[in-house]
Scaffold this motif. Structure first.
Motif, short mmCIF file in Angstrom:
data_model
loop_
_atom_site.label_atom_id
_atom_site.label_comp_id
_atom_site.label_asym_id
_atom_site.label_seq_id
_atom_site.Cartn_x
_atom_site.Cartn_y
_atom_site.Cartn_z
N ASP A 250 0.83 -1.21 0.00
CA ASP A 250 0.00 0.00 0.00
C ASP A 250 0.86 1.25 0.00
OD1 ASP A 250 -2.31 -1.45 -0.02
OD2 ASP A 250 -2.59 -1.40 2.16
N ALA A 251 1.92 1.25 0.79
CA ALA A 251 2.84 2.38 0.82
C ALA A 251 3.55 2.54 -0.52
CB ALA A 251 3.86 2.21 1.94
N ARG A 252 3.88 1.42 -1.14
CA ARG A 252 4.53 1.47 -2.45
C ARG A 252 3.63 2.15 -3.48
NH1 ARG A 252 6.00 -4.06 -5.51
NH2 ARG A 252 3.73 -4.06 -5.68
N GLN A 253 2.34 1.88 -3.40
CA GLN A 253 1.40 2.50 -4.33
C GLN A 253 1.37 4.01 -4.16
OE1 GLN A 253 -0.16 1.11 -6.87
NE2 GLN A 253 -1.01 3.11 -7.43
N TRP A 254 1.55 4.47 -2.92
CA TRP A 254 1.53 5.91 -2.68
C TRP A 254 2.75 6.61 -3.27
CZ3 TRP A 254 -1.91 9.39 -1.81
CH2 TRP A 254 -3.13 9.03 -1.25
N LEU A 255 3.81 5.88 -3.50
CA LEU A 255 4.97 6.48 -4.18
C LEU A 255 4.62 6.85 -5.62
CD1 LEU A 255 7.85 4.16 -2.90
CD2 LEU A 255 7.38 6.54 -2.25
N ILE A 256 3.71 6.10 -6.22
CA ILE A 256 3.25 6.40 -7.58
C ILE A 256 2.12 7.41 -7.53
CG2 ILE A 256 2.24 5.40 -9.67
CD1 ILE A 256 3.55 2.72 -8.83
N THR A 257 1.16 7.19 -6.63
CA THR A 257 -0.01 8.05 -6.54
C THR A 257 0.36 9.46 -6.10
OG1 THR A 257 -1.39 6.14 -5.99
CG2 THR A 257 -2.29 8.31 -5.50
N GLY A 258 1.27 9.58 -5.14
CA GLY A 258 1.66 10.90 -4.63
C GLY A 258 2.23 11.78 -5.72
N TYR A 259 3.08 11.19 -6.56
CA TYR A 259 3.65 11.95 -7.68
C TYR A 259 2.56 12.33 -8.68
CZ TYR A 259 6.38 13.12 -11.81
OH TYR A 259 6.89 13.76 -12.91
N ALA A 260 1.72 11.35 -9.04
CA ALA A 260 0.69 11.59 -10.05
C ALA A 260 -0.29 12.67 -9.61
CB ALA A 260 -0.06 10.29 -10.35
N LEU A 261 -0.69 12.65 -8.33
CA LEU A 261 -1.63 13.65 -7.82
C LEU A 261 -1.02 15.05 -7.87
CD1 LEU A 261 -3.18 11.84 -4.72
CD2 LEU A 261 -4.23 12.23 -6.95
N ALA A 262 0.20 15.20 -7.39
CA ALA A 262 0.83 16.52 -7.37
C ALA A 262 1.09 17.03 -8.79
CB ALA A 262 2.14 16.46 -6.57
N PHE A 263 1.65 16.18 -9.62
CA PHE A 263 2.01 16.59 -10.99
C PHE A 263 0.76 16.90 -11.81
CE2 PHE A 263 3.21 15.41 -15.42
CZ PHE A 263 4.19 16.38 -15.61
N GLY A 264 -0.19 15.97 -11.83
CA GLY A 264 -1.37 16.15 -12.67
C GLY A 264 -2.24 17.31 -12.25
N SER A 265 -2.36 17.55 -10.95
CA SER A 265 -3.28 18.58 -10.48
C SER A 265 -2.71 19.99 -10.59
CB SER A 265 -3.67 18.31 -9.02
OG SER A 265 -2.55 18.42 -8.16
#
Length: 507
Positions: free
Chosen positions: A70-85
């Motif tokens: 789950d933490a590993r997924q946040w390494l991908i999601t955290g970047y995508a959320l900040a970059f995309g938004s």
């Protein structure tokens, strides 16, 4: 300086003007613009590398730091959320405060965040570093493309420059697989983050030396704060919802709520932009037929490329037992074909226009993916994988460069940053949609295959193979549908130059 290429005159922008650049500065940029292209391309490479190079590093990082899936997924999601938004906000800030300052801040910040991630001793710091990479990447990506837009304005030069930029944008992910495999195998996963620092340093030095402060925006426009807050919230909700669909499915309450909220906020954002005095994203940018076709083309590429980069990687690593480094090098034929079609055919694509180029390119990409649907356990890399890679690469090269050039054509210099940000935003949304949809289709295909069969290693392997070929088929469908839509949206003929437009250099 040369003039801006466009199918129509550049649109006027109320509330601002630019001070005339110093003549000596104009001569400087005229004599060094191809070196400037090298700096911009290097910065773009830093951003696009990160999408795949970190994915290669994740298994080793997880083993080293001992964090959960789950933490590993946040390494991908955290970047995508900040970059995309934050892309649209970053692009508009570049228009307001200057492209060169935003470019430098983005480079330095992205490199610093990468070093922070490299030295991380725990998952919390690593997630924070990835989010910061997304923030500074959202400043860097639109600044890079807008610098390219206002530097190369003459038809043939613009075609060549966007050919190089498109090749980097399309092939950078595959390059990241090669570099990530090499760094992980021979050094450490941490070097997949450290590597951004020397690349960014070279780009910073090149920027300071080669890109002078040629003009300063005198616009009194302010940042559209209500629109910024709404679109950031909308894109966060949409990207998170699509990411959650991959993990929890399309029927999950969180998935449906976030997607619905994201779409609703984006709709509210468009209403705000229609009436606000200084919009974050002027609707005239989206309403133009050529740019509309270009944005759709880039969204389709973002979605379709996911099938190639992710599921072909799975096939090569799990079925063919390639090492990470071998898997990276396996994509070289696609990188080479993409570079050839994006650069060597740049003058041809500029002559025939984006309609024919994008339509042909998407059909080629669809054919390449259809070839991958024939892959099996005994397929040869040379005779079965390489042809699909070459055809797909040729197709992507014919799409990326013309679409990026068309997406920023005819834009008033004061809007170049946010128009460039829209390019990255559509690519990011396309990638998120591709991730969610194709992952769901892959899971469904595997589940359907296993129904009525005894679970064992053989049937599990066949189910995985079924999931890969299914995603290749639907990736082909995405590109074929994109060819049809873009063929209808793009007007025929080349993007004509508008000699009445005086380009404004980077400031």
């Amino acid at each position: 300086m040369t003039t801006l290429n466009s199918t129509r005159p550049a649109e006027p922008r109320a509330g601002g003007r630019h001070r005339a650049p110093d003549p000596s500065a104009k001569r400087t940029i005229g004599g060094s613009k191809w070196l400037i292209l090298g700096v911009i391309a290097l910065a773009q490479l830093v951003v696009v590398l990160d999408a795949t190079i970190v994915n290669i590093a994740l298994p080793s990082a997880q083993l080293d730091l001992g964090f959960s899936d789950d933490a590993r997924q946040w390494l991908i999601t955290g970047y995508a959320l900040a970059f995309g938004s934050l892309l649209l906000v970053g692009g508009r800030l570049g228009d307001l405060v200057g492209r060169k300052p935003m470019f430098l801040v983005g480079l330095i910040g992205f490199a610093s965040a990468s070093v922070l991630g490299g030295v991380a001793g725990g998952i919390e710091v690593l997630i924070a570093a990835r989010a910061l990479q997304g923030v500074f990447g959202a400043m860097l990506a639109p600044a890079a493309l807008s610098l390219l837009t206002v530097t190369f304005t003459e038809k043939d030069e613009r075609a060549k420059a966007f050919g190089v930029f498109g090749a980097i944008s399309g092939g950078g992910g595959a390059i990241g697989l090669i570099l990530g495999g090499a760094l992980t195998e021979y050094l450490s996963w941490r070097w997949c983050l450290y590597v951004n620092a020397p690349l960014a340093l070279i780009a910073v030095i090149g920027t300071v030396i080669l890109i002078p402060a040629l003009g300063r925006s005198e616009t009194r426009a302010r940042l559209d704060l209500p629109g910024s807050l709404v679109i950031v919230g909308g894109l966060v909700a949409l990207v998170y919802g699509l990411g959650n669909a991959e993990a929890q499915g399309w029927t999950s309450t969180v998935t449906l709520t976030c997607i619905a909220l994201g779409v609703s906020l984006i709709g509210i954002f468009l209403l705000i932009e229609r009436d606000v005095a200084n919009p974050l994203l002027p609707l005239r940018i989206l309403a133009d037929r050529t740019r509309g076709g270009a944005y759709v083309a880039l969204l389709v590429c973002g979605a379709g490329m996911f099938a190639v980069l992710l599921f072909l990687t799975f096939y090569l690593s799990t079925v063919k037992q390639f090492t990470p480094l071998q898997t990276g090098f396996a994509f070289l034929p696609m990188i080479a074909a993409l570079a050839v079609s994006a650069t060597a055919l740049a003058k041809v694509t500029a002559t025939v226009g984006p309609k024919l180029s994008v339509f042909t390119g998407m059909l080629l990409a669809a054919v390449g993916l259809l070839l991958f649907t024939q892959l099996g356990f005994d397929s040869s890399y040379v005779t079965h994988v390489v042809p699909g890679l070459v055809i797909t690469g040729l197709g992507l090269g014919l799409v990326m460069a013309p679409a990026m050039a068309a997406a920023t054509s005819g834009v008033q210099a004061d809007d170049a940053g946010v128009a460039s940000a829209a390019v990255s935003t559509f690519q990011q949304i396309g990638g998120s949609i591709g991730t969610a949809v194709l992952s769901a289709l892959a899971a469904a295909a595997a589940s359907d295959y296993l129904q009525g069969r005894v679970p064992n290693p053989a049937t599990q392997a066949m189910a995985a193979m079924e999931s890969y070929t299914t995603t290749f088929f639907w990736g082909a469908v995405i590109f074929a549908a994109g060819a049809l839509v873009c063929g209808l949206l793009f007007p025929p003929g080349p993007i004509e130059s508008d000699t009445a437009v005086t380009p404004v250099p980077a400031h």
